[in-house]
Design an enzyme around this catalytic site. Structure first.
Site, PDB file in Angstrom:
ATOM      1  N   LYS A   1       0.830  -1.211   0.000  1.00  0.00           N
ATOM      2  CA  LYS A   1       0.000   0.000   0.000  1.00  0.00           C
ATOM      3  C   LYS A   1       0.867   1.265   0.000  1.00  0.00           C
ATOM      4  O   LYS A   1       2.082   1.193   0.248  1.00  0.00           O
ATOM      5  CB  LYS A   1      -0.934  -0.040   1.212  1.00  0.00           C
ATOM      6  CG  LYS A   1      -1.910  -1.228   1.177  1.00  0.00           C
ATOM      7  CD  LYS A   1      -2.952  -1.133   2.281  1.00  0.00           C
ATOM      8  CE  LYS A   1      -3.887  -2.334   2.245  1.00  0.00           C
ATOM      9  NZ  LYS A   1      -5.016  -2.191   3.179  1.00  0.00           N
TER      10      LYS A   1
ATOM     11  N   TYR B   1     -11.414  -3.545  -4.264  1.00  0.00           N
ATOM     12  CA  TYR B   1     -12.106  -3.635  -2.973  1.00  0.00           C
ATOM     13  C   TYR B   1     -13.619  -3.797  -3.127  1.00  0.00           C
ATOM     14  O   TYR B   1     -14.363  -3.474  -2.200  1.00  0.00           O
ATOM     15  CB  TYR B   1     -11.771  -2.408  -2.140  1.00  0.00           C
ATOM     16  CG  TYR B   1     -10.372  -2.483  -1.527  1.00  0.00           C
ATOM     17  CD1 TYR B   1      -9.946  -3.624  -0.861  1.00  0.00           C
ATOM     18  CD2 TYR B   1      -9.496  -1.403  -1.595  1.00  0.00           C
ATOM     19  CE1 TYR B   1      -8.680  -3.711  -0.300  1.00  0.00           C
ATOM     20  CE2 TYR B   1      -8.221  -1.483  -1.030  1.00  0.00           C
ATOM     21  CZ  TYR B   1      -7.829  -2.643  -0.383  1.00  0.00           C
ATOM     22  OH  TYR B   1      -6.583  -2.724   0.180  1.00  0.00           O
TER      23      TYR B   1
ATOM     24  N   ASN C   1      -2.808  -0.381   6.231  1.00  0.00           N
ATOM     25  CA  ASN C   1      -2.097  -1.404   7.017  1.00  0.00           C
ATOM     26  C   ASN C   1      -1.002  -2.102   6.199  1.00  0.00           C
ATOM     27  O   ASN C   1      -0.810  -3.305   6.314  1.00  0.00           O
ATOM     28  CB  ASN C   1      -3.100  -2.398   7.613  1.00  0.00           C
ATOM     29  CG  ASN C   1      -3.996  -3.009   6.562  1.00  0.00           C
ATOM     30  OD1 ASN C   1      -3.867  -2.688   5.373  1.00  0.00           O
ATOM     31  ND2 ASN C   1      -4.884  -3.881   6.955  1.00  0.00           N
TER      32      ASN C   1
ATOM     33  N   HIS D   1      -1.847  -5.579   1.250  1.00  0.00           N
ATOM     34  CA  HIS D   1      -3.079  -6.330   0.981  1.00  0.00           C
ATOM     35  C   HIS D   1      -2.665  -7.667   0.381  1.00  0.00           C
ATOM     36  O   HIS D   1      -1.784  -7.703  -0.474  1.00  0.00           O
ATOM     37  CB  HIS D   1      -3.972  -5.581  -0.005  1.00  0.00           C
ATOM     38  CG  HIS D   1      -5.096  -6.439  -0.498  1.00  0.00           C
ATOM     39  ND1 HIS D   1      -6.249  -6.630   0.234  1.00  0.00           N
ATOM     40  CD2 HIS D   1      -5.224  -7.214  -1.601  1.00  0.00           C
ATOM     41  CE1 HIS D   1      -7.032  -7.482  -0.416  1.00  0.00           C
ATOM     42  NE2 HIS D   1      -6.437  -7.843  -1.535  1.00  0.00           N
TER      43      HIS D   1
ATOM     44  N   GLU E   1      -8.394 -10.432  -8.234  1.00  0.00           N
ATOM     45  CA  GLU E   1      -7.489  -9.316  -7.965  1.00  0.00           C
ATOM     46  C   GLU E   1      -6.319  -9.226  -8.939  1.00  0.00           C
ATOM     47  O   GLU E   1      -5.988  -8.139  -9.431  1.00  0.00           O
ATOM     48  CB  GLU E   1      -6.967  -9.427  -6.522  1.00  0.00           C
ATOM     49  CG  GLU E   1      -8.076  -9.203  -5.500  1.00  0.00           C
ATOM     50  CD  GLU E   1      -7.725  -9.627  -4.087  1.00  0.00           C
ATOM     51  OE1 GLU E   1      -8.568  -9.437  -3.198  1.00  0.00           O
ATOM     52  OE2 GLU E   1      -6.617 -10.158  -3.851  1.00  0.00           O
TER      53      GLU E   1
HETATM   54  P1  CMP Z   1      -6.865  -5.381   3.263  1.00  0.00           P
HETATM   55  O1  CMP Z   1      -6.172  -6.642   3.530  1.00  0.00           O
HETATM   56  O2  CMP Z   1      -6.350  -4.482   2.218  1.00  0.00           O
HETATM   57  O3  CMP Z   1      -8.381  -5.751   2.882  1.00  0.00           O
HETATM   58  C1  CMP Z   1      -9.436  -4.874   3.122  1.00  0.00           C
HETATM   59  C2  CMP Z   1      -9.050  -3.706   3.948  1.00  0.00           C
HETATM   60  O4  CMP Z   1     -10.121  -3.054   4.589  1.00  0.00           O
HETATM   61  C3  CMP Z   1      -8.178  -4.147   5.102  1.00  0.00           C
HETATM   62  O5  CMP Z   1      -6.934  -4.543   4.639  1.00  0.00           O
HETATM   63  C4  CMP Z   1      -8.170  -2.893   5.954  1.00  0.00           C
HETATM   64  O6  CMP Z   1      -7.262  -1.933   5.454  1.00  0.00           O
HETATM   65  C5  CMP Z   1      -9.592  -2.391   5.717  1.00  0.00           C
HETATM   66  N1  CMP Z   1     -10.445  -2.681   6.857  1.00  0.00           N
HETATM   67  C6  CMP Z   1     -10.925  -3.869   7.230  1.00  0.00           C
HETATM   68  N2  CMP Z   1     -11.704  -3.754   8.326  1.00  0.00           N
HETATM   69  C7  CMP Z   1     -11.704  -2.433   8.646  1.00  0.00           C
HETATM   70  C8  CMP Z   1     -12.312  -1.662   9.662  1.00  0.00           C
HETATM   71  N3  CMP Z   1     -13.077  -2.248  10.591  1.00  0.00           N
HETATM   72  N4  CMP Z   1     -12.086  -0.334   9.688  1.00  0.00           N
HETATM   73  C9  CMP Z   1     -11.309   0.236   8.737  1.00  0.00           C
HETATM   74  N5  CMP Z   1     -10.713  -0.446   7.728  1.00  0.00           N
HETATM   75  C10 CMP Z   1     -10.907  -1.761   7.691  1.00  0.00           C
END
Ligand code: CMP
Length: 139
Positions: free
Chosen positions: A10, A50, A113, A116, A127
Site C-alpha cells: 500500500k 475492494y 495497514n 493487501h 485481484e
Molecule cells: P486489506 O487486507 O487491504 O483488505 C481490506 C481492507 O479493509 C483491510 O486490509 C483494511 O485496510 C480495511 N479494513 C478492514 N476492516 C476495517 C475496519 N473495521 N475499519 C477500517 N478499515 C478496515
C-alpha cells in the site's frame, strides 16, 4: 501444492521506504516473485480491488487512501502461498497483529495497514487480473 497469491504494498509502505523490508520477508520464506510492478492506482482499479467491501463503513476511506497513489503489486508463488502470505502479513488491524508479522512489526493504521494479500483463490483470480495479463505470469 504450489499456489499463487496477489499482494499489494500500500502507499504507506512505498512512501515509508519499506518495500525492500517487506519483499525480503516474502523471499526469505521461499516464495517466488512471479511478477511485480509499481503502478499509480486509478480510482476505478481501487474500486474493483475492494468491490467485496462496497457498502461497508470503511469502504470510501479504503478506496480514497490508495486511489491516485503509487503501490507495488505482485504475484507470489509457492506451497500454500495464500495462507502463508497472510500469516506473514498478520492480522488486519495492526493493533492485534502479532510481533514478527509485517503489520505487527511495522504499522499501526488499519486502513493503510501496509499490505493487501488475497484471502482465497477466488480473490486471487479476481485481484491479479486487475493489474496483470496472463502473459506476464508465464515462464
Ligand atoms: P486489506 O487486507 O487491504 O483488505 C481490506 C481492507 O479493509 C483491510 O486490509 C483494511 O485496510 C480495511 N479494513 C478492514 N476492516 C476495517 C475496519 N473495521 N475499519 C477500517 N478499515 C478496515
Amino acid at each position: 501444492m504450489s499456489e499463487r497469491t496477489f499482494v499489494m504494498l500500500k502507499p504507506s509502505a512505498v512512501e515509508r521506504g519499506l518495500m525492500g523490508e517487506i519483499i525480503s520477508r516474502f523471499e526469505r520464506k521461499g516464495l517466488r516473485i512471479l511478477a511485480m510492478k509499481m503502478v499509480r492506482m486509478g480510482r476505478e482499479e481501487a474500486e474493483r480491488l475492494y468491490e467485496v467491501h462496497r457498502g461497508k463503513h470503511f469502504y470510501e476511506q479504503l478506496v480514497s487512501t490508495i486511489a491516485g497513489k503509487r503501490v507495488l503489486v505482485m504475484v507470489l508463488e509457492g506451497r500454500s502461498a495464500i495462507s502463508v502470505v497472510r500469516k506473514l502479513v498478520g492480522a488486519t488491524d495492526p493493533v492485534n497483529a502479532e510481533p514478527g508479522t509485517i503489520r505487527g512489526d511495522l504499522g499501526l493504521d488499519i486502513t493503510d495497514n501496509l499490505v493487501h494479500a488475497s484471502d482465497s483463490n477466488e480473490s486471487y483470480e479476481h485481484e491479479h487480473r486487475i493489474f496483470f495479463h496472463e502473459s506476464e505470469l508465464t515462464g
